[in-house]
Scaffold this active site. Structure first.
Site, PDB file in Angstrom:
ATOM      1  N   ASP A  51      38.653  37.525  20.719  1.00 37.88           N
ATOM      2  CA  ASP A  51      39.440  36.696  21.641  1.00 37.88           C
ATOM      3  C   ASP A  51      40.844  37.297  21.758  1.00 37.88           C
ATOM      4  O   ASP A  51      41.651  37.212  20.831  1.00 37.88           O
ATOM      5  CB  ASP A  51      39.492  35.260  21.115  1.00 37.88           C
TER       6      ASP A  51
ATOM      7  N   ASP B 240      43.898  34.851  21.278  1.00 30.48           N
ATOM      8  CA  ASP B 240      44.086  34.445  19.875  1.00 30.48           C
ATOM      9  C   ASP B 240      44.651  35.590  19.044  1.00 30.48           C
ATOM     10  O   ASP B 240      45.524  35.384  18.192  1.00 30.48           O
ATOM     11  CB  ASP B 240      42.754  33.990  19.268  1.00 30.48           C
TER      12      ASP B 240
HETATM   13  C1  PRP Z   1      40.363  35.131  28.307  1.00 31.24           C
HETATM   14  C2  PRP Z   1      40.858  36.426  28.940  1.00 31.24           C
HETATM   15  C3  PRP Z   1      40.524  36.245  30.393  1.00 31.24           C
HETATM   16  C4  PRP Z   1      39.243  35.457  30.325  1.00 31.24           C
HETATM   17  C5  PRP Z   1      38.091  36.374  30.596  1.00 31.24           C
HETATM   18  O1  PRP Z   1      41.278  34.117  28.506  1.00 31.24           O
HETATM   19  O2  PRP Z   1      42.208  36.680  28.682  1.00 31.24           O
HETATM   20  O3  PRP Z   1      41.514  35.556  31.113  1.00 31.24           O
HETATM   21  O4  PRP Z   1      39.151  34.913  28.996  1.00 31.24           O
HETATM   22  O5  PRP Z   1      36.898  35.677  30.638  1.00 31.24           O
HETATM   23  P1  PRP Z   1      36.066  35.485  31.984  1.00 31.24           P
HETATM   24  O6  PRP Z   1      35.986  36.798  32.637  1.00 31.24           O
HETATM   25  O7  PRP Z   1      34.734  34.975  31.500  1.00 31.24           O
HETATM   26  O8  PRP Z   1      36.776  34.459  32.824  1.00 31.24           O
HETATM   27  P2  PRP Z   1      41.116  32.611  27.946  1.00 31.24           P
HETATM   28  O9  PRP Z   1      40.622  31.723  29.027  1.00 31.24           O
HETATM   29  O10 PRP Z   1      40.342  32.640  26.671  1.00 31.24           O
HETATM   30  O11 PRP Z   1      42.586  32.137  27.715  1.00 31.24           O
HETATM   31  P3  PRP Z   1      43.805  32.704  26.861  1.00 31.24           P
HETATM   32  O12 PRP Z   1      44.258  33.932  27.577  1.00 31.24           O
HETATM   33  O13 PRP Z   1      44.774  31.589  26.921  1.00 31.24           O
HETATM   34  O14 PRP Z   1      43.343  33.004  25.446  1.00 31.24           O
HETATM   35  N1  URA Z   2      37.855  36.465  26.543  1.00 35.74           N
HETATM   36  C1  URA Z   2      38.234  37.154  25.446  1.00 35.74           C
HETATM   37  O1  URA Z   2      39.406  37.069  25.023  1.00 35.74           O
HETATM   38  N2  URA Z   2      37.331  37.920  24.828  1.00 35.74           N
HETATM   39  C2  URA Z   2      36.049  38.041  25.255  1.00 35.74           C
HETATM   40  O2  URA Z   2      35.256  38.771  24.640  1.00 35.74           O
HETATM   41  C3  URA Z   2      35.678  37.313  26.407  1.00 35.74           C
HETATM   42  C4  URA Z   2      36.606  36.545  27.036  1.00 35.74           C
END
Ligand code: PRP
Ligand code: URA
Length: 213
Positions: free
Chosen positions: A204, A207
């Protein structure tokens, strides 16, 4: 992916740095630093087609024929949160760019993105926009972020998306909707887990950048 707008930037520095952040033992400080370094390297490549004009400059010795940037001004659009981790690297390259923040939150149960905040410069429709987000997994967040900019008058042909790791499923979904979007990425990985995490990926990204979870 066979779209001429899709670019995997294969450079030894990029591949080396990506291997550092893929390591689960890479701590928050190093993760942040290397994400910014990758962002600078990818940004360098993604801005290769910026238009130039001829200018004459008086050096201390003689007149020189030089080139300077011309054309549309730039905006950098981080997709919150994780896109913020790439912002300083991009602003190192283009310090005068304005910033358009796009808040997207991927529901952990459904993986559907939810828009919670969008704040753009007033003249965003006249700018070339560089979107930044480390991950394209299902492609949902990228699609919704591009759509949020289209809604504000930015043509897709004026957008470039800089990404660290994507997967074929996500890229296919993005290009089904926006075939003119230019994408620059460091790697196209293998597939998604059933919870829509990229394999092998880097976990992630938000995170790991913010030290949460
Ligand atoms: C993550 C990442 C993208 C998204 C990608 O963000 O930074 O924005 O997931 O996934 P997708 O292609 O399936 O949409 P997240 O929503 O986890 O939020 P964050 O950046 O606040 O951790
Ligand atoms: N968002 C992330 O940060 N990691 C993944 O692997 C998929 C979505």
């Amino acid at each position: 992916m066979q779209n001429p707008n899709f670019h995997i930037v294969k450079h030894p520095l990029i591949q080396h740095k990506l291997s550092i952040i893929r390591n689960k033992n890479c701590g928050t400080k190093e993760f942040r630093e290397v994400v910014n370094e990758l962002s600078r390297l990818l940004g360098f490549e993604a801005t290769r087609d910026l238009p130039l004009k001829n200018v004459k400059i008086q050096t201390p010795i003689a007149m020189a024929n030089c080139k300077q940037l011309t054309g549309k001004k730039l905006a950098i659009a981080p997709i919150l949160r994780a896109g913020l981790g790439m912002l300083d690297g991009m602003l190192d390259l283009i310090p005068s760019a304005k910033v358009a923040c796009i808040g997207m939150y991927r529901d952990p149960e459904t993986s559907i993105p939810h828009e919670y905040f969008v704040k753009c410069p007033e003249d965003i429709n006249k700018r070339r926009v560089i979107l930044i987000d480390p991950m394209i997994a299902t492609g949902g967040s990228c699609i919704d972020a591009v759509a949020a900019l289209v809604k504000r008058g930015v043509p897709v042909k004026n957008m470039t998306f800089i990404n660290l790791v994507c997967v074929p499923e996500g890229i296919k979904a993005v290009y089904k909707k926006f075939p003119d979007l230019k994408i620059y990425t460091a790697a196209e990985d293998d597939y998604l887990t059933k919870n829509n995490y990229i394999v092998p990926g880097l976990g992630d990204a938000g995170d790991r950048l913010f030290g949460t979870k």
